[in-house]
Design a protein around this motif. Sequence first.
Motif, PDB file in Angstrom:
ATOM      1  N   ARG A   1      33.588  35.214 -19.518  1.00 17.99           N
ATOM      2  CA  ARG A   1      33.046  35.394 -18.115  1.00 17.99           C
ATOM      3  C   ARG A   1      32.520  36.682 -17.790  1.00 17.99           C
ATOM      4  O   ARG A   1      31.425  36.591 -16.899  1.00 17.99           O
ATOM      5  CB  ARG A   1      34.473  34.992 -17.239  1.00 17.99           C
ATOM      6  CG  ARG A   1      33.901  35.029 -15.806  1.00 17.99           C
ATOM      7  CD  ARG A   1      35.298  34.555 -14.919  1.00 17.99           C
ATOM      8  NE  ARG A   1      34.984  35.034 -13.602  1.00 17.99           N
ATOM      9  CZ  ARG A   1      35.751  34.365 -12.725  1.00 17.99           C
ATOM     10  NH1 ARG A   1      36.933  33.732 -12.887  1.00 17.99           N
ATOM     11  NH2 ARG A   1      35.537  34.538 -11.432  1.00 17.99           N
ATOM     12  N   TYR A   2      33.063  37.411 -18.104  1.00 13.72           N
ATOM     13  CA  TYR A   2      32.470  39.006 -17.649  1.00 13.72           C
ATOM     14  C   TYR A   2      31.687  39.755 -18.666  1.00 13.72           C
ATOM     15  O   TYR A   2      31.965  39.670 -19.808  1.00 13.72           O
ATOM     16  CB  TYR A   2      33.784  39.821 -17.181  1.00 13.72           C
ATOM     17  CG  TYR A   2      34.627  39.270 -16.062  1.00 13.72           C
ATOM     18  CD1 TYR A   2      34.211  39.199 -14.681  1.00 13.72           C
ATOM     19  CD2 TYR A   2      35.916  38.615 -16.567  1.00 13.72           C
ATOM     20  CE1 TYR A   2      35.121  38.733 -13.979  1.00 13.72           C
ATOM     21  CE2 TYR A   2      36.557  38.095 -15.638  1.00 13.72           C
ATOM     22  CZ  TYR A   2      36.378  38.063 -14.124  1.00 13.72           C
ATOM     23  OH  TYR A   2      37.123  37.453 -13.183  1.00 13.72           O
ATOM     24  N   MET A   3      30.775  40.315 -18.018  1.00 12.63           N
ATOM     25  CA  MET A   3      29.898  41.148 -18.906  1.00 12.63           C
ATOM     26  C   MET A   3      29.772  42.520 -18.417  1.00 12.63           C
ATOM     27  O   MET A   3      29.480  42.695 -17.258  1.00 12.63           O
ATOM     28  CB  MET A   3      28.351  40.496 -19.034  1.00 12.63           C
ATOM     29  CG  MET A   3      28.567  39.316 -19.662  1.00 12.63           C
ATOM     30  SD  MET A   3      26.981  38.498 -19.876  1.00 12.63           S
ATOM     31  CE  MET A   3      26.593  39.171 -21.882  1.00 12.63           C
ATOM     32  N   ARG A   4      30.149  43.786 -18.954  1.00  9.78           N
ATOM     33  CA  ARG A   4      30.429  44.857 -18.457  1.00  9.78           C
ATOM     34  C   ARG A   4      29.247  46.001 -19.031  1.00  9.78           C
ATOM     35  O   ARG A   4      29.363  45.839 -20.292  1.00  9.78           O
ATOM     36  CB  ARG A   4      31.747  45.615 -18.477  1.00  9.78           C
ATOM     37  CG  ARG A   4      32.727  44.887 -17.640  1.00  9.78           C
ATOM     38  CD  ARG A   4      34.271  45.233 -17.655  1.00  9.78           C
ATOM     39  NE  ARG A   4      34.863  44.764 -16.828  1.00  9.78           N
ATOM     40  CZ  ARG A   4      35.712  43.539 -16.908  1.00  9.78           C
ATOM     41  NH1 ARG A   4      35.347  42.921 -18.024  1.00  9.78           N
ATOM     42  NH2 ARG A   4      36.410  43.065 -16.004  1.00  9.78           N
ATOM     43  N   PHE A   5      28.728  46.862 -18.136  1.00 13.26           N
ATOM     44  CA  PHE A   5      27.607  47.731 -18.804  1.00 13.26           C
ATOM     45  C   PHE A   5      27.276  48.530 -17.812  1.00 13.26           C
ATOM     46  O   PHE A   5      27.240  48.429 -16.754  1.00 13.26           O
ATOM     47  CB  PHE A   5      26.360  46.819 -19.203  1.00 13.26           C
ATOM     48  CG  PHE A   5      25.670  46.141 -17.960  1.00 13.26           C
ATOM     49  CD1 PHE A   5      24.813  46.793 -17.062  1.00 13.26           C
ATOM     50  CD2 PHE A   5      26.003  44.934 -17.730  1.00 13.26           C
ATOM     51  CE1 PHE A   5      24.273  46.084 -16.265  1.00 13.26           C
ATOM     52  CE2 PHE A   5      25.521  44.202 -16.699  1.00 13.26           C
ATOM     53  CZ  PHE A   5      24.530  44.773 -15.693  1.00 13.26           C
ATOM     54  N   ALA A   6      27.154  49.825 -18.244  1.00 15.24           N
ATOM     55  CA  ALA A   6      26.769  51.061 -17.459  1.00 15.24           C
ATOM     56  C   ALA A   6      27.537  51.072 -15.869  1.00 15.24           C
ATOM     57  O   ALA A   6      26.943  51.585 -14.929  1.00 15.24           O
ATOM     58  CB  ALA A   6      25.394  51.006 -17.078  1.00 15.24           C
ATOM     59  N   GLY A   7      28.805  50.758 -15.942  1.00 13.75           N
ATOM     60  CA  GLY A   7      29.596  50.779 -14.750  1.00 13.75           C
ATOM     61  C   GLY A   7      29.492  49.477 -13.924  1.00 13.75           C
ATOM     62  O   GLY A   7      30.287  49.374 -13.076  1.00 13.75           O
ATOM     63  N   PHE A   8      28.777  48.571 -14.380  1.00 14.80           N
ATOM     64  CA  PHE A   8      28.407  47.349 -13.636  1.00 14.80           C
ATOM     65  C   PHE A   8      29.510  46.225 -14.359  1.00 14.80           C
ATOM     66  O   PHE A   8      29.732  46.356 -15.530  1.00 14.80           O
ATOM     67  CB  PHE A   8      27.001  47.052 -13.584  1.00 14.80           C
ATOM     68  CG  PHE A   8      26.221  47.677 -12.722  1.00 14.80           C
ATOM     69  CD1 PHE A   8      25.858  47.532 -11.455  1.00 14.80           C
ATOM     70  CD2 PHE A   8      25.335  48.447 -13.429  1.00 14.80           C
ATOM     71  CE1 PHE A   8      25.027  48.362 -10.776  1.00 14.80           C
ATOM     72  CE2 PHE A   8      24.568  49.496 -12.734  1.00 14.80           C
ATOM     73  CZ  PHE A   8      24.410  49.278 -11.327  1.00 14.80           C
TER      74      PHE A   8
END
Length: 241
Positions: free
Chosen positions: A135-142
């Motif tokens: 569900r979640y995709m995290r990158f560069a603080g987002f």
Amino acid sequence: MTNARKKTILAVDDDQKTRQLLKQYLEKQQYVVQLAHDGESFRAEFERYRDDLSLVILDVMLPDTDGFALCRMVRERSEVPIIMLTASSDDTERIVGLELGADDYIGKPYNPRELLARIKAIHRRSNPGDGNARRYMRFAGFCLDRLERTLKDANGEIVALTGMDFDLLRIFAEHAGEILDRSRLMEQTRGRDLGPADRSLDVQVSRLRQRLADDGKQPVLIKTVRNSGYVFSVEVVASHE
């Protein structure tokens, strides 16, 4: 099928015959269609049905305003998908519409089947994806939430994205590190081929960079690969929680 299950579309066009033909055609395709004939009536209908709308269709040329002003108004209040109708062959109108937050555009006169295909494509992209996907995709603080179709920044604040912005970002995140050519991105976000002079994808990428505060001159997240396309150049971590 009851009306509660049907998707509701609000369309504005100053030509009565065009409005009625559009309404009849889309209602046969199981949509609920609300109509407006000018900017004033559109604003009233939008406020009345805003929470129920699945899509808005804006004609650029109207007697008391233009579709750009209405597009801006809608984007200030909602992230509902927007299709703009333009009789001009000038790409400038289309680019302006995209920059203001429209999700797609179609030239007038148009084939109702083509418009229907665009509507269906937008609604398909708006539905949650594979339930087995993380569900979640995290990158560069987002943090990108594929189920809720939202993006949050490092402070947990929601970043305003149109449906097209979200779809483009999701594709980049799912293919981080890959060079994605412009034709492939156009096909996956709009469901059609990229024309030789079509700048709409580049405008979309530029708009997405602005949403992510990614410097267009020296981007860190979405980099341009000369003569190839674009690459999402940061690490993405996908998870179920």
